[in-house]
Design a protein around this motif. Structure first.
Motif, PDB file in Angstrom:
ATOM      1  N   THR A 136     -30.475 -11.482  -1.171  1.00 54.18           N
ATOM      2  CA  THR A 136     -31.198 -11.818  -2.399  1.00 54.18           C
ATOM      3  C   THR A 136     -31.634 -13.276  -2.414  1.00 54.18           C
ATOM      4  N   PHE A 137     -30.854 -14.144  -1.769  1.00 52.51           N
ATOM      5  CA  PHE A 137     -31.131 -15.584  -1.806  1.00 52.51           C
ATOM      6  C   PHE A 137     -31.930 -16.059  -0.593  1.00 52.51           C
ATOM      7  N   ALA A 138     -32.387 -15.127   0.247  1.00 52.90           N
ATOM      8  CA  ALA A 138     -33.093 -15.520   1.477  1.00 52.90           C
ATOM      9  C   ALA A 138     -34.444 -16.158   1.198  1.00 52.90           C
ATOM     10  N   ASN A 139     -34.979 -15.968  -0.017  1.00 55.43           N
ATOM     11  CA  ASN A 139     -36.313 -16.490  -0.332  1.00 55.43           C
ATOM     12  C   ASN A 139     -36.291 -17.916  -0.857  1.00 55.43           C
ATOM     13  N   GLN A 140     -35.132 -18.524  -0.876  1.00 57.97           N
ATOM     14  CA  GLN A 140     -35.050 -19.890  -1.385  1.00 57.97           C
ATOM     15  C   GLN A 140     -35.474 -20.885  -0.312  1.00 57.97           C
ATOM     16  N   THR A 143     -40.124 -20.839   2.865  1.00 60.69           N
ATOM     17  CA  THR A 143     -40.032 -19.453   3.318  1.00 60.69           C
ATOM     18  C   THR A 143     -40.908 -19.137   4.535  1.00 60.69           C
ATOM     19  N   ASP A 144     -41.984 -19.896   4.761  1.00 60.32           N
ATOM     20  CA  ASP A 144     -42.918 -19.559   5.838  1.00 60.32           C
ATOM     21  C   ASP A 144     -42.256 -19.422   7.217  1.00 60.32           C
ATOM     22  N   PRO A 145     -41.356 -20.333   7.609  1.00 55.44           N
ATOM     23  CA  PRO A 145     -40.749 -20.200   8.935  1.00 55.44           C
ATOM     24  C   PRO A 145     -39.888 -18.943   9.090  1.00 55.44           C
ATOM     25  N   LYS A 146     -39.526 -18.318   7.968  1.00 56.23           N
ATOM     26  CA  LYS A 146     -38.644 -17.155   8.032  1.00 56.23           C
ATOM     27  C   LYS A 146     -39.396 -15.835   8.162  1.00 56.23           C
ATOM     28  N   ASN A 147     -40.734 -15.879   8.089  1.00 58.54           N
ATOM     29  CA  ASN A 147     -41.505 -14.643   8.078  1.00 58.54           C
ATOM     30  C   ASN A 147     -41.455 -13.866   9.394  1.00 58.54           C
ATOM     31  N   HIS A 148     -40.997 -14.528  10.452  1.00 57.58           N
ATOM     32  CA  HIS A 148     -40.927 -13.862  11.757  1.00 57.58           C
ATOM     33  C   HIS A 148     -39.499 -13.848  12.296  1.00 57.58           C
ATOM     34  N   VAL A 149     -38.538 -13.977  11.423  1.00 54.98           N
ATOM     35  CA  VAL A 149     -37.138 -14.048  11.851  1.00 54.98           C
ATOM     36  C   VAL A 149     -36.728 -12.804  12.634  1.00 54.98           C
ATOM     37  N   ILE A 150     -37.083 -11.629  12.143  1.00 49.34           N
ATOM     38  CA  ILE A 150     -36.671 -10.389  12.812  1.00 49.34           C
ATOM     39  C   ILE A 150     -37.364 -10.255  14.163  1.00 49.34           C
ATOM     40  N   GLN A 151     -38.646 -10.547  14.193  1.00 51.84           N
ATOM     41  CA  GLN A 151     -39.399 -10.468  15.441  1.00 51.84           C
ATOM     42  C   GLN A 151     -38.831 -11.429  16.490  1.00 51.84           C
ATOM     43  N   LEU A 178     -38.163 -11.379   3.301  1.00 48.61           N
ATOM     44  CA  LEU A 178     -37.573 -10.149   3.809  1.00 48.61           C
ATOM     45  C   LEU A 178     -38.628  -9.115   4.183  1.00 48.61           C
ATOM     46  N   THR A 179     -39.550  -8.858   3.273  1.00 51.73           N
ATOM     47  CA  THR A 179     -40.543  -7.817   3.532  1.00 51.73           C
ATOM     48  C   THR A 179     -41.455  -8.199   4.685  1.00 51.73           C
ATOM     49  N   LEU A 180     -41.974  -9.417   4.664  1.00 55.64           N
ATOM     50  CA  LEU A 180     -42.880  -9.831   5.725  1.00 55.64           C
ATOM     51  C   LEU A 180     -42.176  -9.910   7.078  1.00 55.64           C
ATOM     52  N   SER A 181     -40.948 -10.358   7.075  1.00 59.49           N
ATOM     53  CA  SER A 181     -40.202 -10.430   8.324  1.00 59.49           C
ATOM     54  C   SER A 181     -40.033  -9.042   8.934  1.00 59.49           C
ATOM     55  N   SER A 182     -39.755  -8.045   8.091  1.00 58.97           N
ATOM     56  CA  SER A 182     -39.622  -6.669   8.566  1.00 58.97           C
ATOM     57  C   SER A 182     -40.954  -6.128   9.080  1.00 58.97           C
ATOM     58  N   LEU A 183     -42.011  -6.329   8.298  1.00 51.67           N
ATOM     59  CA  LEU A 183     -43.303  -5.742   8.644  1.00 51.67           C
ATOM     60  C   LEU A 183     -43.929  -6.397   9.871  1.00 51.67           C
TER      61      LEU A 183
END
Length: 305
Positions: A136-140, A143-151, A178-183
């Motif tokens: 829940t707190f991942a968006n604090q 946020t831009d550098p986190k958009n590709h965390v999963i990839q 979270l959503t963008l990182s997944s997608l």
């Protein structure tokens, strides 16, 4: 990312909650595993329902009796064991959470754990990266550098070469991280939905958000739809009206012709349909999911060819 030698990554997503995301995710995983495919489930929903269900399944399968119900007596036995299974799975998860061995560790500033520390074997051919309420707190912060965390995690851990399929269970709330990182990490998305009069709202919102990020000139989102899956259907007339509306409005996404029927005891007595595969009472449920799964595989084969 559509290299056939690599894992196919699918995000299961809807902007409306309570539509069967977890049910669809873990049962697709189970069916793929039964076909001999290796599957990694990643729980990106802060409610972490996939995590709870799969860890319970893991604990249940470690018990002498297991949980598969083939007749009424074995069903009663497994039901009596349920409180113990739930407690043991909660204890198991608490240890993981305390040791930061959840997907949330990837979104923290701390040193990221190795993949072998995050990936939990569930049963043969199914692994899990557990979810975490703290997502829940991942968006604090920035946020831009986190958009590709999963990839990036896939690349660093070489996970696309370790599995045939990776399924991501997403939050019903669109979040920049979270959503963008997944997608960004996914090849395809799958939309489960109930056939209710407000069903189109969540799908419409998701479609608008996807279009926004797929139309960007930089950091463009590249992902294709597999379709909309009608969940927990009861074959009443109102559902047919909703289905007709969805089919007409979302032609570019597509609607599966096979649906998953509502089963009152599903969720309370069992979550994975394999648990009742030998129980005649649930033949209709398992037959319906088998038909959906064939359609699912055909869609994937078509997209990948």
């Amino acid at each position: 990312m559509n290299n056939k030698s690599k894992a196919t990554v699918i995000s299961i997503i809807n902007m409306k909650g309570g539509v069967g995301k977890t049910t669809l995710t873990i049962n697709i995983a189970s069916h793929l595993a039964n076909k001999g495919k290796s599957v990694l489930v990643i729980d990106m929903d802060p409610q972490f329902n996939s995590t709870q269900s799969l860890i319970q399944y893991k604990i249940a399968n470690q018990s002498p009796a297991g949980t598969t119900a083939t007749d009424d007596s074995s069903s009663d036995t497994s039901e009596s064991q349920q409180p113990t299974i739930v407690k043991n799975s909660a204890d198991f998860y608490t240890v993981l959470s305390d040791e930061n061995k959840t997907i949330n560790s990837l979104f923290q500033q701390k040193q990221v754990l190795k993949s072998e520390d995050l990936i939990i074997p569930i049963v043969e051919n199914i692994d899990l990266i557990p979810g975490d309420l703290n997502l829940t707190f991942a968006n604090q912060g920035d946020t831009d550098p986190k958009n590709h965390v999963i990839q990036e995690f896939f690349d660093q851990a070489n996970l696309l070469n370790e599995y045939n399929y990776i399924l991501i269970d997403n939050s019903p709330t669109w979040t920049p991280v979270l959503t963008l990182s997944s997608l960004h990490a996914s090849n395809f998305y799958l939309i489960p939905t109930k056939l209710e009069f407000y069903s189109a709202l969540g799908i419409r919102l998701l479609k608008d958000q996807l279009y926004k990020y797929q139309s960007r000139k930089y950091d463009k989102l590249e992902i294709a739809p597999l379709g909309i899956v009608p969940m927990f259907t009861t074959n009443i007339k109102a559902e047919n009206l909703v289905l007709d509306t969805l089919t007409k409005e979302f032609k570019d996404i597509g609607v599966f012709s096979n649906s998953i029927p509502s089963t009152p005891s599903a969720g309370s007595k069992f979550t994975l349909y394999d648990e009742v595969s030998g129980h005649t009472r649930y033949d209709a449920l398992n037959n319906s999911f088998d038909k959906f799964f064939i359609e699912f595989q055909n869609k994937l084969d078509h997209e990948n060819n």
